[in-house]
Design a protein around this motif. Structure first.
Motif, PDB file in Angstrom:
ATOM      1  N   LYS A 288       0.996  -1.335   0.077  1.00 35.94           N
ATOM      2  CA  LYS A 288      -0.072  -0.112  -0.079  1.00 35.94           C
ATOM      3  C   LYS A 288       0.676   1.263   0.019  1.00 35.94           C
ATOM      4  O   LYS A 288       0.554   2.433  -0.755  1.00 35.94           O
ATOM      5  CB  LYS A 288      -0.960  -0.033   1.351  1.00 35.94           C
ATOM      6  N   ALA A 289       1.840   1.440   0.814  1.00 31.71           N
ATOM      7  CA  ALA A 289       2.823   2.370   0.904  1.00 31.71           C
ATOM      8  C   ALA A 289       3.614   2.739  -0.518  1.00 31.71           C
ATOM      9  O   ALA A 289       3.621   3.708  -1.216  1.00 31.71           O
ATOM     10  CB  ALA A 289       3.898   2.008   1.633  1.00 31.71           C
ATOM     11  N   LYS A 291       2.252   1.647  -3.478  1.00 32.76           N
ATOM     12  CA  LYS A 291       1.266   2.292  -4.589  1.00 32.76           C
ATOM     13  C   LYS A 291       0.815   3.816  -4.034  1.00 32.76           C
ATOM     14  O   LYS A 291       0.518   4.374  -4.926  1.00 32.76           O
ATOM     15  CB  LYS A 291      -0.044   1.473  -4.146  1.00 32.76           C
ATOM     16  N   ALA A 292       1.038   4.279  -2.733  1.00 31.66           N
ATOM     17  CA  ALA A 292       0.909   5.526  -2.538  1.00 31.66           C
ATOM     18  C   ALA A 292       1.884   6.646  -3.357  1.00 31.66           C
ATOM     19  O   ALA A 292       1.721   7.550  -3.860  1.00 31.66           O
ATOM     20  CB  ALA A 292       0.890   5.958  -1.230  1.00 31.66           C
ATOM     21  N   SER A 295       1.120   6.483  -6.898  1.00 31.04           N
ATOM     22  CA  SER A 295       0.080   7.420  -7.276  1.00 31.04           C
ATOM     23  C   SER A 295       0.563   8.955  -7.308  1.00 31.04           C
ATOM     24  O   SER A 295       0.060   9.847  -7.969  1.00 31.04           O
ATOM     25  CB  SER A 295      -0.945   7.437  -6.175  1.00 31.04           C
ATOM     26  N   PHE A 457       5.354  10.603   2.431  1.00 32.25           N
ATOM     27  CA  PHE A 457       4.697   9.396   2.881  1.00 32.25           C
ATOM     28  C   PHE A 457       3.491   9.912   4.044  1.00 32.25           C
ATOM     29  O   PHE A 457       2.474   9.251   4.081  1.00 32.25           O
ATOM     30  CB  PHE A 457       5.323   8.248   3.120  1.00 32.25           C
ATOM     31  N   MET A 460       0.524  11.476   2.599  1.00 31.31           N
ATOM     32  CA  MET A 460      -0.216  10.503   1.735  1.00 31.31           C
ATOM     33  C   MET A 460      -1.087   9.554   2.566  1.00 31.31           C
ATOM     34  O   MET A 460      -2.041   8.911   2.188  1.00 31.31           O
ATOM     35  CB  MET A 460       0.783   9.939   0.592  1.00 31.31           C
ATOM     36  N   ARG A 461      -0.420   9.218   3.677  1.00 27.56           N
ATOM     37  CA  ARG A 461      -0.871   8.066   4.413  1.00 27.56           C
ATOM     38  C   ARG A 461      -2.317   8.091   4.857  1.00 27.56           C
ATOM     39  O   ARG A 461      -2.919   7.152   5.235  1.00 27.56           O
ATOM     40  CB  ARG A 461       0.207   7.893   5.796  1.00 27.56           C
TER      41      ARG A 461
END
Length: 476
Positions: A288-289, A291-292, A295, A457, A460-461
């Motif tokens: 998931k990190a 993918k962030a 993005s 991050f 974005m998290r």
């Protein structure tokens, strides 16, 4: 109580970031003495349950906070951390306090002087109110110690905070003020940060002068937010000639954390082929990190781990021999005071040949070479910090077997040996609500870039779970 402009909720003084505390001191919203008293009251509630502190000195801290309060009243702060509460790990010497290294086998002799990181924090006006616990000789990723009481994780008292900066991790998660100083030779700030939901930076070797220095050994900040880690780095990275491995002074602007991931090449490192198997929930958080970052415009490529079985076993042999060098100097009765796990692990070092130990040390050079090749093709690496979500408080390590001591550090230890900066930051939570960390690694000396990526991050998290409250003060 303090109400930040950006938040409708009322935040207790002990929960404020160092950045907010300094702003509050400057605006005369509250004083260092008021902040310290709030921290001490909070410690009184939590400490009987988590046992994070060593050499707790509330009265000494009150005197330092009072002097800081008087300086702020005159508008004359002495440094970047004036009045901010700080804890320091057991193994970083502070003048007049013994350094037990977490082990009952170590003679208690008051330190003659502050080690470089402690000296820098004191010079910057920090209020050092306590030291924090660690396991025997710093050679466990655990809160288990023969000298200190068992340190527990504030998120779940039945779980381990990790180590060897165990007390620092537990103190940070419990809200013992914003700034905590640990050390890391194989994951010892990043693993407790992972399991306690914190931010930690293992800087490039020599970025923070330390004494005694050693291969792979660094000091590093442990905080709740990236900005506070950067603020600590601005103080800790100042030069000190006592460290023969320290880097030349560098005018890094530690406030310049804005960094776009756009077009950066990021390697996603998941299954390593060595060590403990990666648990499903941990894998999901790391993916998931990545993918962030994708993005946000980064180019993500899966990359292989750089650690091999031979390298890990070599490090194990080298460190066993090094541990036996310390233990062999003790009498049998003194040695018996150390954790049996550590003695059993170290004793096997006596059976290794000189060639075995040299081969083990040479693993550090092989790791260094592999890391350099990897970072020829990527700008940063994203990975898990630990392969497991958590483990019992009473265990010496996730596997709890001195024959297999380092299976859980395969994501962290390569970067100590290669000298690359690596940050841990909370990436999410397990189904049961336990924090899971993500690691961001950069090229040697790119400490600011790693913090910049961690800051990106962090933004974005998304919203995080609240920090542990009083409801967690009973084991699950």
């Amino acid at each position: 109580m303090h109400k930040p402009a950006s938040n409708d909720a009322v935040t207790s003084l002990h929960d404020l970031s160092a950045i907010d505390l300094i702003a509050g001191f400057r605006a005369k919203q509250f004083s260092p003495s008021e902040v310290l008293e709030d921290v001490l009251a909070h410690v009184a509630v939590w400490e009987p349950h988590i046992k994070a502190l060593y050499a707790f000195d509330p009265d000494g801290a009150r005197a330092v906070a009072k002097a800081s309060t008087e300086r702020w009243q005159k508008g004359e702060p002495t440094g970047a951390l004036d009045g901010v509460p700080v804890t320091i790990k057991d193994n970083i010497a502070t003048k007049g306090v013994p350094v037990p290294l977490g082990a009952a086998s170590v003679k208690l002799v008051p330190a003659a002087v502050d080690a470089p990181p402690a000296a820098r924090l004191r010079e910057a006006g920090a209020v050092i109110f306590s030291k924090t616990t660690m396991p025997d000789y710093g050679m466990l990723s655990s809160g288990l110690s023969s000298f200190h009481p068992l340190t527990r994780n504030p998120w779940d008292l039945s779980k381990n905070p990790g180590g060897s900066s165990a007390g620092a991790g537990a103190a940070g998660a419990a809200g013992y003020g914003p700034l905590h100083l640990g050390t890391d030779i194989g994951g010892s700030v990043r693993l407790p940060a992972c399991w306690c939901g914190l931010v930690a930076l293992k800087p490039s070797l020599g970025r923070i002068p330390i004494d005694p220095s050693y291969v792979g050994r660094v000091a590093g900040p442990m905080t709740r937010i990236v900005d506070d880690a950067a603020l600590m780095m601005s103080v800790l990275s100042r030069p000190d000639r006592r460290d023969g491995m320290s880097l030349p002074p560098d005018n890094i602007n530690w406030k310049a954390l804005e960094k776009s991931p756009r077009k950066l090449r990021i390697g996603l490192m998941l299954d390593l082929g060595v060590g403990q198997a990666l648990e499903k929930e941990v894998r999901a958080v790391a993916v998931k990190a990545a993918k962030a970052f994708e993005s946000a415009g980064a180019v993500i490529t899966e990359v292989d781990g750089i650690l091999t079985r031979e390298m890990l076993d070599g490090l194990d042999n080298f460190w066993r021999a090094r541990m036996w060098d310390d233990l062999a100097k003790l009498s049998e009765s003194e040695r018996a005071k150390a954790l049996p796990y550590i003695v059993k692990w170290g004793e096997s070092g006596a059976k290794l040949s000189g060639v075995d130990v040299i081969r083990g040390f040479n693993a550090t050079m092989a790791i260094r070479s592999a890391a350099a090749k990897l970072f020829a093709d990527v700008d940063y690496v994203v990975s898990p910090v630990s392969p497991v979500v958590n483990f019992p408080a009473e265990f010496a390590s996730p596997i709890n077997d001195p024959a297999k001591p380092f299976e859980h550090i395969c994501y962290t230890v390569p970067w100590n040996m290669s000298e690359n900066p690596a940050a841990a930051i909370n990436g999410g939570f397990s189904e049961s609500g336990f924090p899971i960390g993500v690691q961001i690694v950069g090229r040697r000396f790119d400490d600011l870039g790693v913090l910049g990526m961690a800051k990106a991050f962090e933004g974005m998290r998304g919203p995080q779970k609240p920090w542990p409250g009083a409801a967690r003060l009973t084991p699950r």
